[in-house]
Design an enzyme around this catalytic site. Structure first.
Site, PDB file in Angstrom:
ATOM      1  N   THR A 150      32.701   2.256   4.745  1.00  6.54           N
ATOM      2  CA  THR A 150      33.069   1.839   6.098  1.00  6.54           C
ATOM      3  C   THR A 150      33.610   0.422   6.161  1.00  6.54           C
ATOM      4  O   THR A 150      34.558   0.141   6.902  1.00  6.54           O
ATOM      5  CB  THR A 150      31.859   2.009   7.032  1.00  6.54           C
ATOM      6  OG1 THR A 150      31.512   3.403   7.079  1.00  6.54           O
ATOM      7  CG2 THR A 150      32.169   1.531   8.438  1.00  6.54           C
ATOM      8  N   ASP A 151      33.043  -0.498   5.377  1.00  2.45           N
ATOM      9  CA  ASP A 151      33.503  -1.889   5.495  1.00  2.45           C
ATOM     10  C   ASP A 151      34.962  -2.032   5.080  1.00  2.45           C
ATOM     11  O   ASP A 151      35.749  -2.714   5.744  1.00  2.45           O
ATOM     12  CB  ASP A 151      32.606  -2.854   4.723  1.00  2.45           C
ATOM     13  CG  ASP A 151      32.482  -2.541   3.238  1.00  2.45           C
ATOM     14  OD1 ASP A 151      32.830  -1.416   2.820  1.00  2.45           O
ATOM     15  OD2 ASP A 151      32.028  -3.421   2.493  1.00  2.45           O
ATOM     16  N   GLY A 152      35.347  -1.364   3.977  1.00  2.00           N
ATOM     17  CA  GLY A 152      36.736  -1.419   3.561  1.00  2.00           C
ATOM     18  C   GLY A 152      37.660  -0.818   4.605  1.00  2.00           C
ATOM     19  O   GLY A 152      38.715  -1.379   4.931  1.00  2.00           O
ATOM     20  N   ARG A 214      24.629  -0.167   7.925  1.00  2.00           N
ATOM     21  CA  ARG A 214      24.582  -1.355   7.070  1.00  2.00           C
ATOM     22  C   ARG A 214      24.993  -2.573   7.885  1.00  2.00           C
ATOM     23  O   ARG A 214      26.137  -2.675   8.323  1.00  2.00           O
ATOM     24  CB  ARG A 214      25.518  -1.152   5.874  1.00  2.00           C
ATOM     25  CG  ARG A 214      25.445  -2.253   4.824  1.00  2.00           C
ATOM     26  CD  ARG A 214      26.174  -1.866   3.551  1.00  2.00           C
ATOM     27  NE  ARG A 214      27.622  -1.889   3.697  1.00  2.00           N
ATOM     28  CZ  ARG A 214      28.473  -2.151   2.701  1.00  2.00           C
ATOM     29  NH1 ARG A 214      28.019  -2.408   1.491  1.00  2.00           N
ATOM     30  NH2 ARG A 214      29.767  -2.143   2.907  1.00  2.00           N
TER      31      ARG A 214
END
Length: 404
Positions: A150-152, A214
């Site tokens: 998800t962060d990318g 996260r």
């Protein structure tokens, strides 16, 4: 819609009228340095001039791109994140964000950005093709699962929105259209639309994985931009739930420190720190190598938008770390339990630099902020992860972060 115009003059003659932000010969509508005005009452380093800060950011960028930004075949770039030449989507998102933010200071910024974009499009997730497969080897082959992180995904989407503001979308790449594809894919596959939480990736849909989130993905400024760009009100649900999780963890698990854990799970109708070895290490429920980014990610939204829903948590975090380290940034260690016990033993830039961003919330932190700026700006290279986080933190601290 009201439109502002720039008048271009040459030898006293009016040549043309262009909308502000339209493509011009130089190419950038928002060139570095930006000198963004942040929320009233916030601060920036006061022991150096603005020019000195801008130059320090440019110097760090030059070193970063030399060390980590590499060609990946004709017209493509990737971010080398370890000595084996591998990369991950997190690193790719960092590269795209840095390229668009450093445009104006680096004449090759759009070339880098477009090359990174092309690499991203050549490595789609097998679950949702508008998201990025999370890891590739030195031969640019997907490894360890063709699914997303998800962060990318979020940084890639946000960088495409900034590229639209920076260069417009009338060129070879329609940045705005591409951004919307990624944003809608994130909502479809990276968001748990039952609880309105961010998933770990498009693969995390069942069991404990399906309810986990996260805190280092809590990019609240991104979420607000995603809503602004798409008009999708569901992003309000995600933003509101994210702030609720921050404050629940703060109230129930870190009231004396303000620290966030690496991972959060949903258990017994509550969001709680993950148990040890939930996904990565025995410190999954502690403030460790994921959540060290939260002072940067969470505080940036306050600096930009003035949204104060996490301000109490940030203020507690600032007061705790100053006391814990006796106001000496050299004493910041790479890991703490949520109650404040030290679990790390290294003074990592991935940990000390983000505390400079959170320090910006109050003038009570001025000397602390000054010391973290000086330490970060003067630091030697450590590695891709540390150097990326230091550079992003310096962009924010120097008032050069900007938003869609």
């Amino acid at each position: 819609m009201k439109m502002k115009f720039k008048v271009l003059l040459l030898s006293g003659l009016c040549l043309s009228l262009l909308p502000v932000g339209a493509a011009m010969a130089a190419g950038e509508a928002k060139p570095f340095p930006q000198h963004t005005t942040y929320t009233a009452g916030t601060i920036k380093p006061s022991n150096v001039t603005q020019t000195t800060m801008d130059n320090a950011v440019k110097s760090k960028w030059t070193t970063w791109k030399t060390n980590y930004l590499k060609p990946a075949g004709t017209g493509k770039y990737y971010v080398k994140y370890n000595s084996a030449g591998e990369t991950v989507s997190e690193a790719h998102g960092y590269g795209m964000l840095l390229a668009v933010m450093m445009a104006g200071a680096d004449v090759s910024a759009q070339t880098y950005f477009d090359g990174l974009y092309r690499y991203f499009r050549e490595h789609p997730s097998a679950i949702n093709a508008n998201l990025m497969a999370w890891k590739q080897n030195s031969s640019f082959q997907n490894i360890e699962g063709e699914d997303s992180a998800t962060d990318g995904d979020m940084d890639i989407a946000y960088s495409l929105l900034l590229a639209h503001r920076q260069w417009g979308s009338a060129g070879a790449i329609n940045y705005l259209a591409e951004a919307k594809k990624v944003i809608n894919a994130i909502m479809q596959s990276d968001v748990n639309q039952t609880r309105w939480t961010l998933r770990l990736g498009d693969w995390a849909t069942s069991g404990n994985w399906g309810s986990a989130t996260r805190p280092s993905d809590f990019m609240l400024n991104h979420m607000k931009a995603f809503k602004a760009a798409t008009g999708d009100a569901k992003w309000d649900n995600v933003t509101n739930q994210t702030y609720a999780i921050i404050n629940s963890i703060f109230a129930n698990n870190s009231s004396t420190t303000g620290l966030m854990p690496d991972f959060v799970i949903y258990q017994n109708n509550a969001f709680v720190p993950a148990p040890a070895n939930f996904l990565e290490s025995g410190n999954d429920g502690s403030y460790y190598y994921n959540s060290c980014r939260t002072p940067w990610r969470i505080a940036t939204d306050y600096l930009i938008s003035g949204d104060n829903r996490a301000l109490n948590q940030l203020n507690k975090l600032n007061s705790w770390i100053k006391t814990k380290t006796s106001n000496n940034a050299n004493n910041i260690m790479d890991g703490y339990t949520l109650s404040g016990t030290t679990v790390g033993g290294y003074n990592s830039g991935a940990f000390y630099a983000p505390f400079g961003v959170s320090a910006m919330t109050s003038s009570a932190n001025q000397s602390w902020l000054n010391s973290i700026w000086t330490k970060t700006a003067g630091s030697a290279s450590e590695g891709y992860y540390e150097d990326s986080i230091k550079l992003f933190s310096m962009l924010v601290m120097s008032s050069n972060w900007w938003t869609y």
